[in-house]
Design a protein around this motif. Structure first.
Motif, PDB file in Angstrom:
ATOM      1  N   ARG A 191      44.835  26.466  44.918  1.00  0.00           N
ATOM      2  CA  ARG A 191      45.597  27.328  43.828  1.00  0.00           C
ATOM      3  C   ARG A 191      47.194  26.704  43.835  1.00  0.00           C
ATOM      4  O   ARG A 191      47.623  26.027  44.750  1.00  0.00           O
ATOM      5  CB  ARG A 191      45.797  28.794  44.265  1.00  0.00           C
ATOM      6  N   GLY A 192      47.938  27.335  42.818  1.00  0.00           N
ATOM      7  CA  GLY A 192      49.084  26.748  42.534  1.00  0.00           C
ATOM      8  C   GLY A 192      50.297  26.940  43.527  1.00  0.00           C
ATOM      9  O   GLY A 192      51.169  26.122  43.908  1.00  0.00           O
ATOM     10  N   PRO A 234      43.673  39.809  49.688  1.00  0.00           N
ATOM     11  CA  PRO A 234      42.789  40.893  48.660  1.00  0.00           C
ATOM     12  C   PRO A 234      41.996  40.385  47.447  1.00  0.00           C
ATOM     13  O   PRO A 234      41.065  40.748  47.136  1.00  0.00           O
ATOM     14  CB  PRO A 234      43.998  41.742  48.076  1.00  0.00           C
ATOM     15  N   PHE A 235      42.761  39.102  46.942  1.00  0.00           N
ATOM     16  CA  PHE A 235      41.925  38.430  45.752  1.00  0.00           C
ATOM     17  C   PHE A 235      40.871  37.856  46.107  1.00  0.00           C
ATOM     18  O   PHE A 235      39.666  37.834  45.683  1.00  0.00           O
ATOM     19  CB  PHE A 235      43.007  37.531  45.059  1.00  0.00           C
ATOM     20  N   LEU A 236      40.941  37.039  47.366  1.00  0.00           N
ATOM     21  CA  LEU A 236      39.684  36.436  47.931  1.00  0.00           C
ATOM     22  C   LEU A 236      38.808  37.391  48.093  1.00  0.00           C
ATOM     23  O   LEU A 236      37.416  37.147  48.086  1.00  0.00           O
ATOM     24  CB  LEU A 236      40.212  35.612  48.906  1.00  0.00           C
ATOM     25  N   LEU A 237      38.958  38.506  48.834  1.00  0.00           N
ATOM     26  CA  LEU A 237      37.942  39.565  49.265  1.00  0.00           C
ATOM     27  C   LEU A 237      37.403  40.147  47.962  1.00  0.00           C
ATOM     28  O   LEU A 237      36.178  40.383  47.871  1.00  0.00           O
ATOM     29  CB  LEU A 237      38.601  40.374  50.005  1.00  0.00           C
ATOM     30  N   TYR A 238      37.931  40.251  47.013  1.00  0.00           N
ATOM     31  CA  TYR A 238      37.644  40.796  45.635  1.00  0.00           C
ATOM     32  C   TYR A 238      36.584  39.892  45.090  1.00  0.00           C
ATOM     33  O   TYR A 238      35.618  40.223  44.536  1.00  0.00           O
ATOM     34  CB  TYR A 238      38.806  41.169  44.661  1.00  0.00           C
ATOM     35  N   VAL A 239      36.797  38.655  45.199  1.00  0.00           N
ATOM     36  CA  VAL A 239      35.851  37.621  44.533  1.00  0.00           C
ATOM     37  C   VAL A 239      34.578  37.574  45.256  1.00  0.00           C
ATOM     38  O   VAL A 239      33.573  37.651  44.739  1.00  0.00           O
ATOM     39  CB  VAL A 239      36.540  36.297  44.611  1.00  0.00           C
ATOM     40  N   PHE A 240      34.672  37.635  46.513  1.00  0.00           N
ATOM     41  CA  PHE A 240      33.565  37.768  47.401  1.00  0.00           C
ATOM     42  C   PHE A 240      32.576  39.118  47.261  1.00  0.00           C
ATOM     43  O   PHE A 240      31.398  38.870  47.099  1.00  0.00           O
ATOM     44  CB  PHE A 240      33.801  37.667  48.648  1.00  0.00           C
ATOM     45  N   MET A 241      33.264  40.120  47.083  1.00  0.00           N
ATOM     46  CA  MET A 241      32.902  41.433  46.992  1.00  0.00           C
ATOM     47  C   MET A 241      31.922  41.503  45.462  1.00  0.00           C
ATOM     48  O   MET A 241      31.201  42.190  45.298  1.00  0.00           O
ATOM     49  CB  MET A 241      33.703  42.482  47.120  1.00  0.00           C
ATOM     50  N   THR A 259      27.303  45.483  58.388  1.00  0.00           N
ATOM     51  CA  THR A 259      27.421  46.979  58.106  1.00  0.00           C
ATOM     52  C   THR A 259      28.792  47.178  57.866  1.00  0.00           C
ATOM     53  O   THR A 259      29.304  48.469  57.834  1.00  0.00           O
ATOM     54  CB  THR A 259      26.756  47.889  59.009  1.00  0.00           C
ATOM     55  N   VAL A 260      29.842  46.286  57.589  1.00  0.00           N
ATOM     56  CA  VAL A 260      31.233  46.784  57.518  1.00  0.00           C
ATOM     57  C   VAL A 260      31.542  47.651  56.156  1.00  0.00           C
ATOM     58  O   VAL A 260      31.017  47.269  55.307  1.00  0.00           O
ATOM     59  CB  VAL A 260      32.153  45.776  57.835  1.00  0.00           C
ATOM     60  N   ASP A 261      32.594  48.384  56.350  1.00  0.00           N
ATOM     61  CA  ASP A 261      32.971  49.148  55.381  1.00  0.00           C
ATOM     62  C   ASP A 261      33.819  48.315  54.270  1.00  0.00           C
ATOM     63  O   ASP A 261      34.924  48.135  54.432  1.00  0.00           O
ATOM     64  CB  ASP A 261      33.423  50.685  55.316  1.00  0.00           C
ATOM     65  N   LEU A 262      33.279  47.759  53.351  1.00  0.00           N
ATOM     66  CA  LEU A 262      34.283  46.891  52.384  1.00  0.00           C
ATOM     67  C   LEU A 262      35.146  47.631  51.756  1.00  0.00           C
ATOM     68  O   LEU A 262      36.313  46.920  51.418  1.00  0.00           O
ATOM     69  CB  LEU A 262      33.278  46.320  51.287  1.00  0.00           C
ATOM     70  N   ALA A 263      35.088  48.967  51.342  1.00  0.00           N
ATOM     71  CA  ALA A 263      36.241  49.713  50.838  1.00  0.00           C
ATOM     72  C   ALA A 263      37.468  49.726  51.729  1.00  0.00           C
ATOM     73  O   ALA A 263      38.457  49.648  51.346  1.00  0.00           O
ATOM     74  CB  ALA A 263      35.744  51.064  50.195  1.00  0.00           C
ATOM     75  N   ARG A 264      37.003  50.216  52.824  1.00  0.00           N
ATOM     76  CA  ARG A 264      38.117  50.043  54.172  1.00  0.00           C
ATOM     77  C   ARG A 264      38.713  48.773  54.289  1.00  0.00           C
ATOM     78  O   ARG A 264      40.117  48.811  54.260  1.00  0.00           O
ATOM     79  CB  ARG A 264      37.565  50.964  55.081  1.00  0.00           C
ATOM     80  N   LEU A 265      38.123  47.849  54.316  1.00  0.00           N
ATOM     81  CA  LEU A 265      38.329  46.472  54.394  1.00  0.00           C
ATOM     82  C   LEU A 265      39.396  46.042  53.418  1.00  0.00           C
ATOM     83  O   LEU A 265      40.335  45.538  53.487  1.00  0.00           O
ATOM     84  CB  LEU A 265      37.098  45.388  54.656  1.00  0.00           C
ATOM     85  N   ALA A 266      38.983  46.422  52.071  1.00  0.00           N
ATOM     86  CA  ALA A 266      39.957  46.098  50.917  1.00  0.00           C
ATOM     87  C   ALA A 266      41.174  46.850  50.838  1.00  0.00           C
ATOM     88  O   ALA A 266      42.229  46.396  50.831  1.00  0.00           O
ATOM     89  CB  ALA A 266      39.353  46.462  49.524  1.00  0.00           C
ATOM     90  N   ARG A 267      41.239  48.048  51.430  1.00  0.00           N
ATOM     91  CA  ARG A 267      42.583  48.853  51.611  1.00  0.00           C
ATOM     92  C   ARG A 267      43.286  48.050  52.702  1.00  0.00           C
ATOM     93  O   ARG A 267      44.581  47.942  52.563  1.00  0.00           O
ATOM     94  CB  ARG A 267      42.256  50.274  51.936  1.00  0.00           C
ATOM     95  N   GLU A 268      42.705  47.902  53.969  1.00  0.00           N
ATOM     96  CA  GLU A 268      43.328  46.901  55.065  1.00  0.00           C
ATOM     97  C   GLU A 268      44.059  45.819  54.566  1.00  0.00           C
ATOM     98  O   GLU A 268      44.933  45.535  54.953  1.00  0.00           O
ATOM     99  CB  GLU A 268      42.616  46.894  56.077  1.00  0.00           C
ATOM    100  N   SER A 269      43.161  45.080  53.856  1.00  0.00           N
ATOM    101  CA  SER A 269      43.655  43.647  53.362  1.00  0.00           C
ATOM    102  C   SER A 269      44.941  43.911  52.395  1.00  0.00           C
ATOM    103  O   SER A 269      45.827  43.212  52.460  1.00  0.00           O
ATOM    104  CB  SER A 269      42.817  43.237  52.730  1.00  0.00           C
ATOM    105  N   ALA A 270      44.891  44.912  51.522  1.00  0.00           N
ATOM    106  CA  ALA A 270      45.817  45.123  50.642  1.00  0.00           C
ATOM    107  C   ALA A 270      47.272  45.422  51.408  1.00  0.00           C
ATOM    108  O   ALA A 270      48.485  44.879  51.050  1.00  0.00           O
ATOM    109  CB  ALA A 270      45.668  46.016  49.612  1.00  0.00           C
TER     110      ALA A 270
END
Length: 525
Positions: free
Chosen positions: A27-28, A102-109, A236-247
């Motif tokens: 990325r740039g 967060p962006f990388l996790l969003y792409v994977f999710m 089995t990790v909670d992806l929604a919680r992981l997204a909040r933690e990453s943000a």
């Protein structure tokens, strides 16, 4: 960006994950080779100027703590292993190894990949880094403070125990993030029991020399068993919680890099829950200041428990350090206990932030200065004083063999240190934005040292406590040292008031307006 643009549809999961990470790495705003080389140059320069002389001085001077045999070091190593496990679990609950951009996790999710396919490799790599960092830190601390590595008979088992500690702490870090609270409590209890079981033979049979080897074996076996279970739990990790933690971690990282670490720490404050109606009496009036403070503290129960533990342990260690013989471990215990009381004073109450807001924002209920102090400082001052004095009193009454000063001399030192910790907490909580003058360069023969000033500003409370305790230790009289601690606390309070924009004349004028307002209301009645 979709997965079809970075990988073929029939590619396996590993290739698709690699393609996404490769595209994201190009990325740039990525780090350049020149930037990484400059960072490596700074690290090498720092090590050459600061670390090499420190290690050389440690190798040519007597050890701070003498380790007679590996059996004598086993109980301390077991306690450190349990503490490292608990700290790693706690760190995993807030910032675990699975936290990514967060962006990388969003792409994977947004793909059909399972969490284990793109989080497993990240977790394994970060566990290796964490284990290596823990190993280097443990070995460096043991080399600088003890003579564990001076003899081959204690160096090899000590190194093995450090390797096991690094592996076990890294796995506990992942365990704290991917497993539920009951599982973490079970691991914490098991780590404490393991430390007691391994340390018991060395205390019962001091002649035995296999305590560190046994500890290393237990830690390695525990790391292997827990690692497999923790890695299987990634699917089995909670992806929604992981997204909040990453943000939240991304925002905290941005705050930390811009010199406002206190704003980053504020993001991890727990949200108050329950007991809202307990703040109000049945008649509709607010309860007293102590009742309000205690209720607000109980609304964040985990933070309150941590505050109680920190105050009791910090007060006990502070009292033992103040009553110990001059120099050596007693001074470090004194500093560590004062820092523990300082940390507990911040966790015990949220009213510090309310005081900062009332000092920096226009007054909502008029300029009644005394009400502000009484409303916001009653509970933290009483709670910190009670907790530190209770822990320190129990420590002073217990028969310790290495205590050097009587209780009458240690009590003023403990009181002065508690007041110093409260003043340093006030200084830290009144912190606002990073002053621009701190960014000006400080040209010295060793280079630009403005970064050290920024670091000192970030951790000004801890710096004030450490410097204050070191200065108090240099005073021969106990009463004089206590008075010096109170004076340093007063300076911290004054500097905190200046941070909020309160000059000397403004403070007196506001006090005068408050007194005149009360007198006017009294005469009108």
């Amino acid at each position: 960006m979709t997965t079809h643009s970075v990988a073929a549809p029939d590619a396996d999961a590993g290739a698709r994950v690699h393609a996404v990470r490769h595209r994201y790495a190009r990325r740039g705003d990525r780090a350049t080779v020149r930037g990484r080389a400059y960072a490596a140059y700074l690290v090498a320069l720092f090590g050459l100027i600061y670390l090499v002389p420190v290690f050389y001085a440690a190798s040519t001077s007597p050890a701070l703590v003498s380790v007679g045999s590996s059996a004598d070091a086993t109980p301390v190593a077991c306690a450190l292993a349990a503490a490292a496990c608990w700290g790693a679990q706690l760190a995993g609950r807030f910032w675990g190894p699975l936290v990514i951009q967060p962006f990388l996790l969003y792409v994977f999710m947004s793909t059909d990949l399972s969490p284990a396919s793109y989080l497993g490799a990240i977790a394994r790599r970060r566990l290796v880094y964490a284990g290596a960092a823990t190993l280097v830190t443990a070995c460096a601390a043991a080399y600088l403070t003890t003579d564990l590595f001076d003899r081959l008979g204690t160096a090899l088992p000590g190194l093995a125990a450090a390797v096991g500690l690094g592996a076990f702490a890294a796995v506990a870090w992942l365990w704290g993030q991917v497993r539920a609270v009951p599982d973490n409590l079970a691991l914490a209890s098991g780590a404490g029991a393991m430390a007691l079981v391994v340390a018991a033979p060395s205390r019962l049979a001091p002649g035995g020399g296999g305590g560190l080897w046994l500890l290393a074996l237990v830690l390695a076996a525990g790391a292997a068993a827990l690692g497999r279970a923790a890695l299987r739990s990634i699917r089995t990790v909670d992806l929604a919680r992981l997204a909040r933690e990453s943000a939240r971690a991304s925002q905290a990282r941005a705050y930390a890099w811009t010199g406002t670490l206190h704003h980053a720490l504020d993001l991890y404050r727990p949200e108050p829950r329950g007991l809202t109606s307990a703040l109000i009496r049945s008649g509709g009036l607010l309860r007293g200041y102590l009742a309000q403070g205690a209720t607000r503290a109980l609304r964040t129960l985990g933070r309150a428990i941590a505050a109680v533990a920190s105050l009791l342990i910090g007060g006990a260690v502070l009292a033992l350090g103040a009553a110990g013989p001059e120099g050596g471990p007693a001074l470090f215990a004194w500093m560590a206990g004062a820092v523990g009381v300082y940390l507990g004073s911040g966790w015990v109450s949220e009213t510090w932030r309310g005081l900062r807001d009332e000092l920096t924002l226009p007054p909502l209920f008029g300029e009644r200065w005394g009400g502000t102090l009484a409303r916001t400082l009653t509970w933290p001052v009483v709670a910190v004083t009670a907790g530190a004095c209770l822990g320190g009193g129990l420590a002073l009454l217990a028969p310790w063999p290495w205590r050097g000063a009587p209780v009458a001399d240690a009590a003023p030192l403990v009181a002065g240190s508690v007041v110093l910790a409260l003043g340093a907490r006030f200084l830290r909580e009144m912190k606002l934005h990073l002053p621009l003058e701190l960014l000006l360069p400080i040209v010295t023969p060793l280079g630009d040292l403005s970064g050290l000033r920024i670091v000192a500003w970030q951790f000004d409370g801890v710096v004030a406590v450490v410097i204050g305790v070191a200065t108090m230790n240099a005073v021969p009289s106990a009463l004089g040292a206590a008075a010096l601690g109170i004076g340093v606390a007063a300076c911290c309070v004054w500097m905190g008031l200046r941070r909020t924009g309160w000059a000397h004349r403004g403070l007196l004028s506001r006090l005068g307006r408050g007194e005149n307002g009360r007198a006017t209301r009294g005469s009108s009645r």
